[in-house]
Design a protein around this motif. Structure first.
Motif, PDB file in Angstrom:
ATOM      1  N   PHE A  70       0.983  -1.230  -0.072  1.00 45.52           N
ATOM      2  CA  PHE A  70       0.054   0.134   0.057  1.00 45.52           C
ATOM      3  C   PHE A  70       0.975   1.169   0.041  1.00 45.52           C
ATOM      4  O   PHE A  70       2.360   1.126   0.100  1.00 45.52           O
ATOM      5  CB  PHE A  70      -0.894  -0.028   1.372  1.00 45.52           C
ATOM      6  N   VAL A  71       0.431   2.405   0.017  1.00 45.51           N
ATOM      7  CA  VAL A  71       1.084   3.686  -0.025  1.00 45.51           C
ATOM      8  C   VAL A  71       0.945   4.097   1.299  1.00 45.51           C
ATOM      9  O   VAL A  71      -0.128   4.297   1.712  1.00 45.51           O
ATOM     10  CB  VAL A  71       0.571   4.675  -1.287  1.00 45.51           C
ATOM     11  N   LEU A 118       5.978   2.457   8.800  1.00 48.29           N
ATOM     12  CA  LEU A 118       7.071   2.984   8.387  1.00 48.29           C
ATOM     13  C   LEU A 118       8.185   2.501   7.718  1.00 48.29           C
ATOM     14  O   LEU A 118       8.810   3.239   6.898  1.00 48.29           O
ATOM     15  CB  LEU A 118       7.720   2.871  10.270  1.00 48.29           C
ATOM     16  N   ALA A 119       7.995   1.308   7.355  1.00 50.35           N
ATOM     17  CA  ALA A 119       8.721   0.318   6.360  1.00 50.35           C
ATOM     18  C   ALA A 119       8.654   1.016   5.086  1.00 50.35           C
ATOM     19  O   ALA A 119       9.514   1.249   4.232  1.00 50.35           O
ATOM     20  CB  ALA A 119       8.573  -1.128   6.808  1.00 50.35           C
ATOM     21  N   VAL A 120       7.382   0.963   4.740  1.00 49.71           N
ATOM     22  CA  VAL A 120       6.909   1.496   3.513  1.00 49.71           C
ATOM     23  C   VAL A 120       7.166   2.783   3.095  1.00 49.71           C
ATOM     24  O   VAL A 120       7.635   3.037   2.162  1.00 49.71           O
ATOM     25  CB  VAL A 120       5.338   1.275   3.198  1.00 49.71           C
ATOM     26  N   ALA A 121       6.904   3.802   4.128  1.00 47.64           N
ATOM     27  CA  ALA A 121       7.254   5.364   4.079  1.00 47.64           C
ATOM     28  C   ALA A 121       8.734   5.418   3.994  1.00 47.64           C
ATOM     29  O   ALA A 121       9.127   6.072   3.174  1.00 47.64           O
ATOM     30  CB  ALA A 121       6.558   5.859   5.312  1.00 47.64           C
ATOM     31  N   LEU A 122       9.654   4.608   4.799  1.00 52.35           N
ATOM     32  CA  LEU A 122      10.888   4.924   4.476  1.00 52.35           C
ATOM     33  C   LEU A 122      11.355   4.232   2.957  1.00 52.35           C
ATOM     34  O   LEU A 122      12.147   4.630   2.402  1.00 52.35           O
ATOM     35  CB  LEU A 122      11.786   4.137   5.532  1.00 52.35           C
ATOM     36  N   GLY A 123      10.643   3.255   2.705  1.00 53.39           N
ATOM     37  CA  GLY A 123      11.073   2.714   1.334  1.00 53.39           C
ATOM     38  C   GLY A 123      10.625   3.699   0.227  1.00 53.39           C
ATOM     39  O   GLY A 123      11.449   3.564  -0.866  1.00 53.39           O
ATOM     40  N   ARG A 124       9.603   4.334   0.231  1.00 51.25           N
ATOM     41  CA  ARG A 124       9.341   5.236  -0.653  1.00 51.25           C
ATOM     42  C   ARG A 124      10.197   6.248  -0.587  1.00 51.25           C
ATOM     43  O   ARG A 124      10.552   6.970  -1.886  1.00 51.25           O
ATOM     44  CB  ARG A 124       7.863   5.595  -0.477  1.00 51.25           C
TER      45      ARG A 124
END
Length: 266
Positions: A70-71, A118-124
């Motif tokens: 997801f975003v 947090l993981a997805v946000a840092l990845g983006r």
């Protein structure tokens, strides 16, 4: 500008693959005229629009390749709801210096506390800063490695998993590893050690990873590499999902399940 001049200009923009300027040409020219830009200012204005379009496409494509579920963005994280987190430490991670150095980040905490967010946000954010990223759940990763081992393509699979500058492994610890899977995971960590960054989310403290991997010796070897250059961040708050149910009176408040409260700075 005559119609012929316009067509010739569009053709040149096409040849140079300046699609953003081509698609917005009349709007950009009108804006430059209204703002009474100098030629230098107008050129910078046009080029900035082209760069913005290319960055947008690059981020979109890289995000699809990363396979995020997801975003999520850092700005959307409710730090007030997780007081155990240091926003300054997260902001430091957002700089992506740890990725440049090939370091590791671990997010530990009960389910629903925002680890995957947090993981997805840092990845983006890493993608915005031009780092390659791959997201995978621990269960899917183990299945990939086991299949590659069985069909003789393990080295090829490890090479593919070593390529992204950041590998995000989500939900480690929700399911125990079989003994052989733990050894395969160790090979992946060794392949990426001091070369590519790993971000892991887990509902288990590192002291429990011996049970997760089914082999304390292998777990120690894995942690030895992961923790050498790392930030270990423990979230001790409540689940966002359960909090909503408590507010509605459907559940009584329960304490966190993760015992380890240690946090180390990047």
């Amino acid at each position: 500008m005559t119609a012929i001049d316009h067509e010739a200009l569009v053709a040149m923009l096409d040849r140079l693959k300046l699609s953003a300027i081509r698609d917005q040409l009349d709007t950009l020219l009108d804006e430059a005229a209204r703002s009474k830009m100098t030629l230098r200012e107008a050129l910078a204005f046009f080029v900035s629009r082209e760069i913005a379009r290319r960055d947008e496409r690059r981020i979109s494509m890289a995000s699809k390749l990363a396979q995020f579920p997801f975003v999520r963005e850092i700005d959307g994280f409710e730090f007030d709801a997780q007081p155990s987190l240091d926003p300054g430490q997260i902001r430091e991670l957002v700089t992506c210096r740890w990725i440049a150095h090939g370091d590791t980040t671990l997010f530990l905490g009960p389910p629903g506390t925002g680890k995957t967010h947090l993981a997805v946000a840092l990845g983006r954010e890493a993608i915005r800063q031009n780092y390659s990223v791959q997201f995978v759940t621990a269960a899917t990763l183990v299945a990939m490695l086991a299949k590659a081992h069985d069909d003789g393509s393990l080295d090829k699979q490890l090479t593919l998993l070593a390529r992204p500058k950041l590998l995000i492994i989500d939900e480690l610890g929700y399911l125990p590893f079989e003994a052989n899977a733990a050894h395969l995971f160790f090979q992946l960590v060794s392949r990426r050690y001091e070369k590519g960054s790993i971000l892991i989310t887990s509902n288990r403290s590192v002291g429990e990873w011996g049970g997760v991997f089914g082999d304390p010796v292998v777990a120690t070897a894995i942690l030895d590499r992961l923790l050498h250059h790392s930030a270990v961040i423990t979230i001790r708050g409540d689940s966002y999902r359960l909090r909503e149910k408590r507010r509605s009176g459907l559940l009584q408040k329960a304490g966190p399940t993760l015992e380890n409260t240690e946090t180390t700075a990047p």
